[in-house]
Scaffold this active site. Sequence first.
Site, PDB file in Angstrom:
ATOM      1  NE  ARG A   1     -65.554  -7.910 -24.969  1.00 56.78           N
ATOM      2  CZ  ARG A   1     -64.303  -8.355 -24.911  1.00 56.78           C
ATOM      3  NH1 ARG A   1     -63.824  -9.122 -25.872  1.00 56.78           N
ATOM      4  NH2 ARG A   1     -63.538  -8.044 -23.899  1.00 56.78           N
TER       5      ARG A   1
ATOM      6  CG  ASP B   1     -58.200  -6.553 -30.076  1.00 52.83           C
ATOM      7  OD1 ASP B   1     -58.930  -6.847 -29.102  1.00 52.83           O
ATOM      8  OD2 ASP B   1     -57.692  -7.410 -30.828  1.00 52.83           O
TER       9      ASP B   1
ATOM     10  CB  ALA C   1     -56.238 -11.784 -26.659  1.00 51.99           C
TER      11      ALA C   1
ATOM     12  CB  ALA D   1     -59.522 -17.956 -37.390  1.00 47.59           C
TER      13      ALA D   1
ATOM     14  CG  HIS E   1     -64.617 -17.203 -32.294  1.00 43.39           C
ATOM     15  ND1 HIS E   1     -63.849 -16.069 -32.115  1.00 43.39           N
ATOM     16  CD2 HIS E   1     -64.178 -17.765 -33.452  1.00 43.39           C
ATOM     17  CE1 HIS E   1     -62.995 -15.957 -33.123  1.00 43.39           C
ATOM     18  NE2 HIS E   1     -63.169 -16.983 -33.946  1.00 43.39           N
TER      19      HIS E   1
ATOM     20  CG  MET F   1     -60.845 -12.608 -33.513  1.00 46.52           C
ATOM     21  SD  MET F   1     -60.239 -13.685 -32.194  1.00 46.52           S
ATOM     22  CE  MET F   1     -58.987 -12.623 -31.481  1.00 46.52           C
TER      23      MET F   1
ATOM     24  CE  LYS G   1     -62.082 -16.111 -27.236  1.00 48.01           C
ATOM     25  NZ  LYS G   1     -62.123 -14.948 -28.140  1.00 48.01           N
TER      26      LYS G   1
ATOM     27  CG  ASP H   1     -59.992  -7.555 -25.345  1.00 48.70           C
ATOM     28  OD1 ASP H   1     -60.602  -8.543 -24.895  1.00 48.70           O
ATOM     29  OD2 ASP H   1     -59.239  -7.601 -26.321  1.00 48.70           O
TER      30      ASP H   1
END
Length: 280
Positions: free
Chosen positions: A171, A197, A25, A56, A67, A60, A64, A23
């Site tokens: 994902r 992460d 970020a 927020a 999200h 993750m 997006k 990944d």
Amino acid sequence: MHQVHPFQYKRVYSGSVKAVICDWAGTTVDFGSVAPIRAFQALFESHGVSASEAEAREPMGTEKSEHIRRMLAMPAIQKQWQASKGRASTEEDVQALYHEFLPMQIESIRANSALIPGWLVSAQTLREQGIKLGGNTGYSTEMYQALAEVAREYGYVADANVCATEVSKGRPYPYMSQAVMEKLEVAEAQACVKVDDTETGIEEGLNAGMWTVAVAISGNANGLTQPEWDSLNEGQQQVIRKKSYQRMAMSGAHYVIDSVADLPEVVADINEKLAKGIQP
């Protein structure tokens, strides 16, 4: 009449690791994974909605627009949205917010995409072993272009990358990792290591049949920037480390480490397991 054998053949891969798929970020860049968080908070603030960092961060790892959709579904955020707009949010709002988010996110990416400390050394060590380095991300192609430009300035270029907007489902579906495998021309999922992460990123790797490595300190589970982390004393760091490790272990990852600086040792251990016929 042909006899049906009461077993299935399962191929055991006993070679070494061929590819590491990371990944971006929080994993290879942007310690603390702050670029998306700051952009999401600014986006919602511009519509009269105050989103906490925890809110927020909760979705993750997802694409997006998904999200944004999940944030709007949170009761506290939806309540503020209705108070601000006088109505419930719609799918049209999701798409409109996503288009507003793009330039905000790109600006945040350019300001927050330094490489995770130790990644250049780890990348060189892995490449010296003939391992290919791929990437995937919940970012769109436009966002990734900005990120890749910054990473290149710091000295790193991935061998291949796939964005969530390039596959039918992001994902936790395995399609991004599988698409990276195709680009890297690696046939065996057992020869691949997925590093992430977020829990949904680890789930992606597990669904793809790969070895999975969760980073607990550099990314979303910790959420602190590098200066914030470095300012803590050893005792404070240990409290956060224990909590972050426990959280990422719950994702089902095969390994949990501080950051990609520790990755070569994990790959060495995986190679030993593969040589013994142990599969992910």
